[in-house]
Design an enzyme around this catalytic site. Structure first.
Site, PDB file in Angstrom:
ATOM      1  N   LYS A   1     -70.267 -46.536  83.023  1.00 20.66           N
ATOM      2  CA  LYS A   1     -70.928 -45.432  83.759  1.00 20.66           C
ATOM      3  C   LYS A   1     -72.299 -45.875  84.274  1.00 20.66           C
ATOM      4  CE  LYS A   1     -70.665 -42.594  80.164  1.00 20.66           C
ATOM      5  NZ  LYS A   1     -69.944 -43.427  79.188  1.00 20.66           N
TER       6      LYS A   1
ATOM      7  N   ARG B   1     -70.200 -33.113  78.957  1.00 20.63           N
ATOM      8  CA  ARG B   1     -69.259 -33.746  78.013  1.00 20.63           C
ATOM      9  C   ARG B   1     -68.495 -32.746  77.164  1.00 20.63           C
ATOM     10  NH1 ARG B   1     -71.444 -39.594  76.182  1.00 20.63           N
ATOM     11  NH2 ARG B   1     -72.998 -39.715  77.817  1.00 20.63           N
TER      12      ARG B   1
ATOM     13  N   ARG C   1     -73.598 -55.911  74.927  1.00 25.17           N
ATOM     14  CA  ARG C   1     -74.453 -55.275  75.938  1.00 25.17           C
ATOM     15  C   ARG C   1     -75.922 -55.441  75.539  1.00 25.17           C
ATOM     16  NH1 ARG C   1     -73.894 -49.039  77.328  1.00 25.17           N
ATOM     17  NH2 ARG C   1     -74.020 -48.794  75.075  1.00 25.17           N
TER      18      ARG C   1
ATOM     19  N   ARG D   1     -78.692 -51.545  71.819  1.00 32.80           N
ATOM     20  CA  ARG D   1     -78.771 -50.137  71.407  1.00 32.80           C
ATOM     21  C   ARG D   1     -78.345 -49.957  69.955  1.00 32.80           C
ATOM     22  NH1 ARG D   1     -76.131 -46.599  76.136  1.00 32.80           N
ATOM     23  NH2 ARG D   1     -75.270 -45.545  74.325  1.00 32.80           N
TER      24      ARG D   1
ATOM     25  N   ARG E   1     -67.983 -42.649  68.561  1.00 31.40           N
ATOM     26  CA  ARG E   1     -68.288 -42.115  69.898  1.00 31.40           C
ATOM     27  C   ARG E   1     -67.005 -41.946  70.710  1.00 31.40           C
ATOM     28  NH1 ARG E   1     -72.205 -46.724  71.164  1.00 31.40           N
ATOM     29  NH2 ARG E   1     -72.125 -46.099  73.358  1.00 31.40           N
TER      30      ARG E   1
HETATM   31  P1  AP5 Z   1     -72.254 -49.516  80.615  1.00 33.21           P
HETATM   32  O1  AP5 Z   1     -72.318 -49.398  82.086  1.00 33.21           O
HETATM   33  O2  AP5 Z   1     -73.529 -49.560  79.858  1.00 33.21           O
HETATM   34  O3  AP5 Z   1     -71.257 -48.418  79.987  1.00 33.21           O
HETATM   35  P2  AP5 Z   1     -71.459 -46.851  79.797  1.00 33.21           P
HETATM   36  O4  AP5 Z   1     -70.194 -46.184  80.203  1.00 33.21           O
HETATM   37  O5  AP5 Z   1     -72.710 -46.395  80.459  1.00 33.21           O
HETATM   38  O6  AP5 Z   1     -71.559 -46.809  78.220  1.00 33.21           O
HETATM   39  P3  AP5 Z   1     -72.566 -46.003  77.279  1.00 33.21           P
HETATM   40  O7  AP5 Z   1     -72.494 -46.643  75.946  1.00 33.21           O
HETATM   41  O8  AP5 Z   1     -73.909 -45.835  77.905  1.00 33.21           O
HETATM   42  O9  AP5 Z   1     -71.835 -44.602  77.229  1.00 33.21           O
HETATM   43  P4  AP5 Z   1     -72.028 -43.483  76.175  1.00 33.21           P
HETATM   44  O10 AP5 Z   1     -71.401 -42.325  76.823  1.00 33.21           O
HETATM   45  O11 AP5 Z   1     -71.514 -43.839  74.841  1.00 33.21           O
HETATM   46  O12 AP5 Z   1     -73.619 -43.430  75.992  1.00 33.21           O
HETATM   47  P5  AP5 Z   1     -74.763 -42.523  76.650  1.00 33.21           P
HETATM   48  O13 AP5 Z   1     -75.972 -43.341  76.757  1.00 33.21           O
HETATM   49  O14 AP5 Z   1     -74.287 -41.839  77.846  1.00 33.21           O
HETATM   50  O15 AP5 Z   1     -71.392 -50.847  80.296  1.00 33.21           O
HETATM   51  C1  AP5 Z   1     -71.211 -51.294  78.964  1.00 33.21           C
HETATM   52  C2  AP5 Z   1     -71.298 -52.827  78.906  1.00 33.21           C
HETATM   53  O16 AP5 Z   1     -70.161 -53.365  79.553  1.00 33.21           O
HETATM   54  C3  AP5 Z   1     -72.516 -53.426  79.612  1.00 33.21           C
HETATM   55  O17 AP5 Z   1     -72.927 -54.556  78.904  1.00 33.21           O
HETATM   56  C4  AP5 Z   1     -71.977 -53.833  81.000  1.00 33.21           C
HETATM   57  O18 AP5 Z   1     -72.664 -54.944  81.518  1.00 33.21           O
HETATM   58  C5  AP5 Z   1     -70.528 -54.185  80.675  1.00 33.21           C
HETATM   59  N1  AP5 Z   1     -69.577 -53.828  81.717  1.00 33.21           N
HETATM   60  C6  AP5 Z   1     -69.564 -52.684  82.469  1.00 33.21           C
HETATM   61  N2  AP5 Z   1     -68.504 -52.690  83.302  1.00 33.21           N
HETATM   62  C7  AP5 Z   1     -67.826 -53.852  83.043  1.00 33.21           C
HETATM   63  C8  AP5 Z   1     -66.645 -54.440  83.610  1.00 33.21           C
HETATM   64  N3  AP5 Z   1     -65.949 -53.821  84.560  1.00 33.21           N
HETATM   65  N4  AP5 Z   1     -66.248 -55.645  83.111  1.00 33.21           N
HETATM   66  C9  AP5 Z   1     -66.955 -56.271  82.115  1.00 33.21           C
HETATM   67  N5  AP5 Z   1     -68.091 -55.766  81.574  1.00 33.21           N
HETATM   68  C10 AP5 Z   1     -68.522 -54.576  82.040  1.00 33.21           C
HETATM   69  O19 AP5 Z   1     -74.987 -41.435  75.489  1.00 33.21           O
HETATM   70  C11 AP5 Z   1     -75.524 -41.864  74.254  1.00 33.21           C
HETATM   71  C12 AP5 Z   1     -75.589 -40.696  73.277  1.00 33.21           C
HETATM   72  O20 AP5 Z   1     -76.450 -39.666  73.820  1.00 33.21           O
HETATM   73  C13 AP5 Z   1     -74.270 -39.973  72.990  1.00 33.21           C
HETATM   74  O21 AP5 Z   1     -73.513 -40.636  71.979  1.00 33.21           O
HETATM   75  C14 AP5 Z   1     -74.780 -38.599  72.542  1.00 33.21           C
HETATM   76  O22 AP5 Z   1     -75.277 -38.640  71.222  1.00 33.21           O
HETATM   77  C15 AP5 Z   1     -75.948 -38.364  73.494  1.00 33.21           C
HETATM   78  N6  AP5 Z   1     -75.536 -37.691  74.746  1.00 33.21           N
HETATM   79  C16 AP5 Z   1     -75.551 -38.211  75.994  1.00 33.21           C
HETATM   80  N7  AP5 Z   1     -75.084 -37.316  76.893  1.00 33.21           N
HETATM   81  C17 AP5 Z   1     -74.753 -36.205  76.183  1.00 33.21           C
HETATM   82  C18 AP5 Z   1     -74.192 -34.953  76.523  1.00 33.21           C
HETATM   83  N8  AP5 Z   1     -73.880 -34.625  77.797  1.00 33.21           N
HETATM   84  N9  AP5 Z   1     -73.957 -34.057  75.529  1.00 33.21           N
HETATM   85  C19 AP5 Z   1     -74.279 -34.335  74.240  1.00 33.21           C
HETATM   86  N10 AP5 Z   1     -74.811 -35.510  73.837  1.00 33.21           N
HETATM   87  C20 AP5 Z   1     -75.040 -36.441  74.809  1.00 33.21           C
HETATM   88 MG    MG Z   2     -74.554 -45.598  79.832  1.00 31.56          MG
END
Ligand code: AP5
Ligand code: MG
Length: 223
Positions: free
Chosen positions: A13, A90, A129, A162, A173
Site C-alpha cells: 500500500k 479497515r 522492510r 518497524r 495483523r
Molecule cells: P509496503 O508498501 O510498506 O506495504 P504496506 O501494504 O504499506 O504494509 P504495512 O505493513 O504498512 O501495512 P499495515 O496495514 O500492516 O500497516 P499500517 O502502517 O497501515 O511494502 C512492504 C515491503 O514490501 C516493503 O519493504 C516494500 O519495499 C516491499 N514491497 C512492496 N511491494 C513489493 C513487490 N511488489 N515486490 C517485492 N517487494 C515489495 O498500520 C499499522 C498499524 O496502525 C495497524 O496494525 C493498526 O494498529 C494501526 N492502524 C492503521 N490504520 C488503521 C485503521 N484504519 N484502523 C485501526 N487501526 C489502524
Molecule cells: Mg504501509
C-alpha cells in the site's frame, strides 16, 4: 481522483501510494493512518499514547480514535478534495462513518483498490522492510534497496525497522485484516467500487497493472 487503497500488511500500500502520487499529480494527497499514528507515537502525543499498545500488538486502534483523526483531517479549512487513503477504512463502522463524511462534503469516492496477496508472500517482504522515520519512504533490503547502506535516499539519515514487523505480529495483523477488513471489501463490492489488483508480482509490474486498471475503471464508469 478519490481513492481508497486496501490490502493486508506488506501488500504494498505504501509503495504503490508513492507511485500513484507521482502518476496522478501533486494535487492528490496521501493519507496513511499508519504513518500518522507512528508519528504520534514518536512524539508521545495523547493520540500516540492511546494508539501504541494496539499497534505494537498488531491490533486495530479503536474506531472512535481513528475516526477522530480522519474527521479532523477532512474538516480542515484547506482540505484537499483529491486523496488517496492508505489503509483506511479497515472496519465496517469506519467505512460507514467515512461515507457520511464524504456525503456531507459531496465528494463521492472514485474507486477502492484492493492489493491481493497471501500471508506466505508477505513475511519476507516485511521482515526485510526498512522505512524512513522522517519522510516515511519505504525500502526493502532485496527488492527496493536504498542507495547507501540503510540510509534514506532523501538524506534523512538512518532507516528503521518497524517494531510491528516481527513474524508473530505480522500473523496477528493478517488475521485482523481477514476478520475486520475483508467485510469492508465486500461492502465496497456491493457499491461497485472495487479495483482488484494481484500484488505478488514485482513492484513495477504491480504499478503497471494498477495504473492500467484505474484507467479502465475510469472509462467503464465514465469518470
Ligand atoms: P509496503 O508498501 O510498506 O506495504 P504496506 O501494504 O504499506 O504494509 P504495512 O505493513 O504498512 O501495512 P499495515 O496495514 O500492516 O500497516 P499500517 O502502517 O497501515 O511494502 C512492504 C515491503 O514490501 C516493503 O519493504 C516494500 O519495499 C516491499 N514491497 C512492496 N511491494 C513489493 C513487490 N511488489 N515486490 C517485492 N517487494 C515489495 O498500520 C499499522 C498499524 O496502525 C495497524 O496494525 C493498526 O494498529 C494501526 N492502524 C492503521 N490504520 C488503521 C485503521 N484504519 N484502523 C485501526 N487501526 C489502524
Ligand atoms: Mg504501509
Amino acid at each position: 481522483m478519490r481513492l481508497v487503497l486496501l490490502g493486508p500488511p506488506g501488500a504494498g500500500k505504501g509503495t504503490q501510494s508513492d507511485v500513484l502520487k507521482e502518476k496522478l499529480g501533486h494535487g492528490v494527497l496521501h493519507h496513511s493512518v499508519g504513518d500518522i499514528l507512528r508519528d504520534a507515537v514518536k512524539k508521545n502525543t495523547p493520540l500516540g499514547k492511546q494508539a501504541e499498545p494496539f499497534m505494537s500488538s498488531g491490533k486495530l486502534v479503536p474506531d472512535n480514535i481513528i475516526l477522530g483523526v480522519i474527521r479532523e483531517r477532512f474538516m480542515e479549512k484547506n482540505f484537499q478534495p483529491c486523496f488517496l487513503m492508505d489503509g483506511f477504512p479497515r472496519t465496517i463502522p469506519q467505512a460507514e462513518a467515512f461515507d457520511s463524511i464524504l456525503k456531507e462534503l459531496r465528494l463521492p469516492l472514485t474507486g477502492v483498490i484492493v492489493l491481493d496477496i497471501p500471508l506466505s508472500a508477505i513475511i519476507e517482504r516485511l521482515v526485510q522492510r526498512r522505512s524512513c522515520p522522517v519522510c516515511h519512504r519505504v525500502y526493502h533490503l532485496k527488492y527496493q534497496k536504498p542507495k547507501h547502506d540503510e540510509m534514506c535516499d532523501e538524506g534523512h539519515g538512518a532507516l528503521i525497522q518497524r517494531p510491528d514487523d516481527s513474524a508473530e505480529i505480522i500473523r496477528q495483523r493478517f488475521a485482523v485484516y481477514e476478520k475486520e477488513t475483508l467485510p469492508v471489501i465486500q461492502y465496497y463490492q456491493k457499491k461497485n467500487l472495487l479495483i482488484p489488483v494481484v500484488a505478488t508480482e514485482s513492484i513495477d509490474n504491480v504499478s503497471k497493472d494498477l495504473l492500467a486498471k484505474i484507467d479502465l475503471f475510469k472509462k467503464e464508469h465514465v469518470l
